[in-house]
Design an enzyme around this catalytic site. Structure first.
Site, PDB file in Angstrom:
ATOM      1  N   GLU A 178       5.426 -59.904 -34.747  1.00 58.79           N
ATOM      2  CA  GLU A 178       4.430 -60.925 -35.115  1.00 58.79           C
ATOM      3  C   GLU A 178       4.827 -62.316 -34.631  1.00 58.79           C
ATOM      4  OE1 GLU A 178       3.375 -61.139 -39.293  1.00 58.79           O
ATOM      5  OE2 GLU A 178       1.954 -62.763 -38.900  1.00 58.79           O
ATOM      6  N   LYS A 220       4.129 -61.241 -49.041  1.00 60.88           N
ATOM      7  CA  LYS A 220       4.153 -60.699 -47.678  1.00 60.88           C
ATOM      8  C   LYS A 220       4.838 -61.710 -46.764  1.00 60.88           C
ATOM      9  CE  LYS A 220       2.550 -59.511 -43.415  1.00 60.88           C
ATOM     10  NZ  LYS A 220       2.565 -60.298 -42.162  1.00 60.88           N
ATOM     11  N   ASP A 246      17.381 -49.925 -44.145  1.00 65.35           N
ATOM     12  CA  ASP A 246      16.198 -49.190 -44.572  1.00 65.35           C
ATOM     13  C   ASP A 246      15.202 -50.185 -45.157  1.00 65.35           C
ATOM     14  OD1 ASP A 246      14.314 -47.676 -45.927  1.00 65.35           O
ATOM     15  OD2 ASP A 246      15.753 -46.153 -46.551  1.00 65.35           O
ATOM     16  N   HIS A 249      -0.124 -71.147 -36.154  1.00 67.37           N
ATOM     17  CA  HIS A 249      -0.122 -69.712 -35.930  1.00 67.37           C
ATOM     18  C   HIS A 249      -0.807 -69.377 -34.610  1.00 67.37           C
ATOM     19  CE1 HIS A 249       0.803 -65.989 -37.937  1.00 67.37           C
ATOM     20  NE2 HIS A 249      -0.366 -65.478 -37.615  1.00 67.37           N
TER      21      HIS A 249
HETATM   22  P1  NDP Z   1      25.764 -42.908 -45.602  1.00 67.62           P
HETATM   23  O1  NDP Z   1      25.403 -41.499 -45.892  1.00 67.62           O
HETATM   24  O2  NDP Z   1      25.947 -43.263 -44.166  1.00 67.62           O
HETATM   25  O3  NDP Z   1      27.044 -43.268 -46.479  1.00 67.62           O
HETATM   26  C1  NDP Z   1      27.774 -44.438 -46.310  1.00 67.62           C
HETATM   27  C2  NDP Z   1      28.923 -44.207 -45.333  1.00 67.62           C
HETATM   28  O4  NDP Z   1      29.596 -45.422 -45.145  1.00 67.62           O
HETATM   29  C3  NDP Z   1      29.916 -43.200 -45.866  1.00 67.62           C
HETATM   30  O5  NDP Z   1      30.221 -42.289 -44.838  1.00 67.62           O
HETATM   31  C4  NDP Z   1      31.132 -44.055 -46.169  1.00 67.62           C
HETATM   32  O6  NDP Z   1      32.341 -43.420 -45.893  1.00 67.62           O
HETATM   33  C5  NDP Z   1      30.984 -45.173 -45.177  1.00 67.62           C
HETATM   34  N1  NDP Z   1      31.750 -46.380 -45.559  1.00 67.62           N
HETATM   35  C6  NDP Z   1      32.714 -46.948 -44.792  1.00 67.62           C
HETATM   36  N2  NDP Z   1      33.200 -48.042 -45.379  1.00 67.62           N
HETATM   37  C7  NDP Z   1      32.547 -48.178 -46.557  1.00 67.62           C
HETATM   38  C8  NDP Z   1      32.621 -49.143 -47.601  1.00 67.62           C
HETATM   39  N3  NDP Z   1      33.456 -50.189 -47.563  1.00 67.62           N
HETATM   40  N4  NDP Z   1      31.791 -49.000 -48.663  1.00 67.62           N
HETATM   41  C9  NDP Z   1      30.904 -47.972 -48.714  1.00 67.62           C
HETATM   42  N5  NDP Z   1      30.811 -47.020 -47.754  1.00 67.62           N
HETATM   43  C10 NDP Z   1      31.623 -47.110 -46.681  1.00 67.62           C
HETATM   44  O7  NDP Z   1      24.636 -43.897 -46.113  1.00 67.62           O
HETATM   45  P2  NDP Z   1      24.230 -44.368 -47.573  1.00 67.62           P
HETATM   46  O8  NDP Z   1      24.776 -43.507 -48.648  1.00 67.62           O
HETATM   47  O9  NDP Z   1      24.532 -45.813 -47.627  1.00 67.62           O
HETATM   48  O10 NDP Z   1      22.656 -44.139 -47.543  1.00 67.62           O
HETATM   49  C11 NDP Z   1      21.836 -44.937 -46.742  1.00 67.62           C
HETATM   50  C12 NDP Z   1      20.915 -44.059 -45.942  1.00 67.62           C
HETATM   51  O11 NDP Z   1      20.187 -43.193 -46.824  1.00 67.62           O
HETATM   52  C13 NDP Z   1      19.875 -44.866 -45.219  1.00 67.62           C
HETATM   53  O12 NDP Z   1      19.784 -44.352 -43.908  1.00 67.62           O
HETATM   54  C14 NDP Z   1      18.596 -44.581 -45.993  1.00 67.62           C
HETATM   55  O13 NDP Z   1      17.485 -44.682 -45.153  1.00 67.62           O
HETATM   56  C15 NDP Z   1      18.810 -43.185 -46.472  1.00 67.62           C
HETATM   57  N6  NDP Z   1      18.073 -42.681 -47.650  1.00 67.62           N
HETATM   58  C16 NDP Z   1      17.262 -43.469 -48.413  1.00 67.62           C
HETATM   59  C17 NDP Z   1      16.562 -42.952 -49.491  1.00 67.62           C
HETATM   60  C18 NDP Z   1      15.730 -43.857 -50.329  1.00 67.62           C
HETATM   61  O14 NDP Z   1      15.805 -45.064 -50.183  1.00 67.62           O
HETATM   62  N7  NDP Z   1      14.928 -43.361 -51.268  1.00 67.62           N
HETATM   63  C19 NDP Z   1      16.688 -41.531 -49.853  1.00 67.62           C
HETATM   64  C20 NDP Z   1      17.648 -40.823 -49.034  1.00 67.62           C
HETATM   65  C21 NDP Z   1      18.298 -41.371 -47.964  1.00 67.62           C
HETATM   66  P3  NDP Z   1      32.968 -42.309 -46.881  1.00 67.62           P
HETATM   67  O15 NDP Z   1      32.166 -41.061 -46.647  1.00 67.62           O
HETATM   68  O16 NDP Z   1      34.365 -42.229 -46.469  1.00 67.62           O
HETATM   69  O17 NDP Z   1      32.786 -42.853 -48.277  1.00 67.62           O
END
Ligand code: NDP
Length: 419
Positions: free
Chosen positions: A78, A258, A274, A371
């Site tokens: 936009e 918005k 996300d 705009h």
């Molecule tokens: P991930 O599954 O990628 O988990 C986070 C990753 O970051 C883990 O592998 C973790 O490692 C790693 N990590 C590294 N350093 C850190 C730190 N300092 N703190 C925290 N984590 C760390 O993603 P999320 O669990 O964050 O989930 C986000 C995703 O889920 C987005 O893509 C979203 O779109 C999607 N999603 C959204 C939904 C909704 O909003 N309703 C539903 C389902 C999915 P380790 O494994 O070692 O801990």
């Protein structure tokens, strides 16, 4: 007079950012090359992949938050969104910039239990199991606790006589946390299932974020709001009136919000976040008291215009798509943002800057003047102008009496006759 940032060519802008050390040499080269997602990586991210889809990325300049200047990457289709954000950022500097407050970052997950025969008995059973269940949640994703986060508390929330939500609060550290909390919830649900005289319907995070709030504030001297025709005191009182209307009227509030999300969503995309989760949390928070209201409020106090924005911002600095999308790491370095907390604070300030610029334009010149001046390039493209024709047609449109597609097509035709 040296050119302003927006007057530079794309390559001159990248060179300027490199000179001022906002961009590293490597990241400047990455942006110059305009590299994007490979087809192979795209196919690994989603299902039924056909191709990749590009959007423009720009930058809001000099957003002053907690004493630090940020250059905030924004991805949007936009016209005028980035200009407005930069304009709001510039206005805020006169008031010392934005200050923020972000008390906690907890994500809530739900285990929904239905067909409960005896609610009191179940509540007693769950209350007694809380410590054990928290242990199970943390054992399901131990690395989170090792980083100082993890499952923090459980809450029982009856929804009816036979239905209850078992809420789990998780400190997700630097991640957005959706996948991590879902893993924890399913582990807790699996442990509970055989011991319940009830049915577990589902286990999933909630995108409602009242435990994940951030606030940005700004106080502007009234003089900073003056325009060529209207003094700053009057502009400020009109902005305060516009803010009041957004508290009273959902029709206005939705548009008000918005405008705030124009900035926040654009930056969320640039940081590989996300944006659906961010949008749904923001709008749910706007209607938390039963009526949809403006997320920000402005008032004139102590000879300043004071603005405040509070909203939940479920952002991630790691995880999710942040590693898979090639521009995210360069964008994090461009912004000099190092954590999820810092990202929340900058995004919130950006939303308030966006809101300030929009309200100021609305109560003074009206939105169309600025705009449409920026929309002419889009109009030229819609009229069928080739890349080389966009600039001359935009210049011709700036002098046209009406700015519409018919005029743009007529002017394009005339331009082609002259060539
Ligand atoms: P991930 O599954 O990628 O988990 C986070 C990753 O970051 C883990 O592998 C973790 O490692 C790693 N990590 C590294 N350093 C850190 C730190 N300092 N703190 C925290 N984590 C760390 O993603 P999320 O669990 O964050 O989930 C986000 C995703 O889920 C987005 O893509 C979203 O779109 C999607 N999603 C959204 C939904 C909704 O909003 N309703 C539903 C389902 C999915 P380790 O494994 O070692 O801990």
């Amino acid at each position: 007079m040296p050119k302003k940032f927006y007057q530079l060519s794309r390559l001159e802008r990248l060179a300027a950012l490199q000179t001022e050390k906002t961009l590293t040499t490597g990241d400047a080269a990455f942006f110059r090359a305009g590299k994007s997602l490979t087809q192979q990586r795209a196919g690994q991210l989603i299902e039924n992949q056909l191709t990749t889809f590009s959007l423009p990325e720009g930058m809001a300049r000099q957003l002053l938050v907690n004493g630090k200047y940020y250059q905030v990457p924004m991805v949007t289709e936009e016209p005028s969104v980035i200009a407005a954000a930069s304009n709001g950022a510039k206005l805020a500097v006169a008031g010392g910039g934005f200050t923020t407050n972000q008390p906690q970052r907890l994500l809530i997950g739900q285990i929904i239990i239905i067909d409960i025969a005896d609610m009191k008995k179940l509540q007693l059973q769950l209350e007694k199991s809380k410590t054990a269940l928290l242990k199970i949640a943390n054992a399901a994703h131990p690395s989170l606790q090792q980083r100082g986060g993890g499952a923090k508390w459980l809450r029982l929330r009856p929804l009816s006589q036979q239905e209850l939500s078992l809420d789990l609060a998780v400190d997700v550290q630097q991640a957005m946390g959706a996948n991590m909390i879902n893993t924890m919830l399913e582990a807790v649900a699996a442990e509970l299932r055989p011991h319940l005289q009830a049915t577990i319907l589902m286990s999933i995070l909630s995108n409602h974020g009242p435990d994940n709030l951030v606030t940005a504030k700004v106080a502007l001297p009234l003089a900073a709001l003056s325009t060529a025709k209207i003094n700053g005191t009057l502009v400020a009182s009109k902005i305060a009136a516009a803010s009041r209307i957004a508290q009273l009227d959902p029709y206005r509030a939705v548009t008000h919000n918005k405008g705030i999300m124009n900035g926040i969503t654009a930056a969320a995309l640039a940081f590989g976040n996300d944006f659906r989760a961010i949008e749904s949390a923001a709008h749910a928070f706007a209607v938390r008291n039963g009526q949809y209201r403006g997320l920000s409020q402005w008032q004139v106090q102590a000879k300043t215009l004071q603005g405040e924005l509070t909203l939940p911002l479920p952002v991630g600095f790691v995880g999710g798509a942040t590693k898979a999308l090639p521009a995210v790491k360069p964008n994090q370095r461009l912004a000099h943002i190092d954590s999820a907390e810092e990202l929340m604070q900058v995004l919130c300030a950006l939303g308030l800057a966006q809101n300030l610029a929009a309200l100021k334009a609305l109560v003074t010149t009206g939105i169309q003047q600025g705009h449409m001046a920026l929309q002419v390039k889009s109009l030229a493209i819609s009229a069928g102008a080739s890349t080389d024709e966009v600039l001359p047609l935009s210049n011709a449109l700036k002098h046209a009496k009406t700015l519409d597609l018919t005029t743009a097509k007529q002017l394009l035709h005339a331009l082609r006759q002259q060539r």
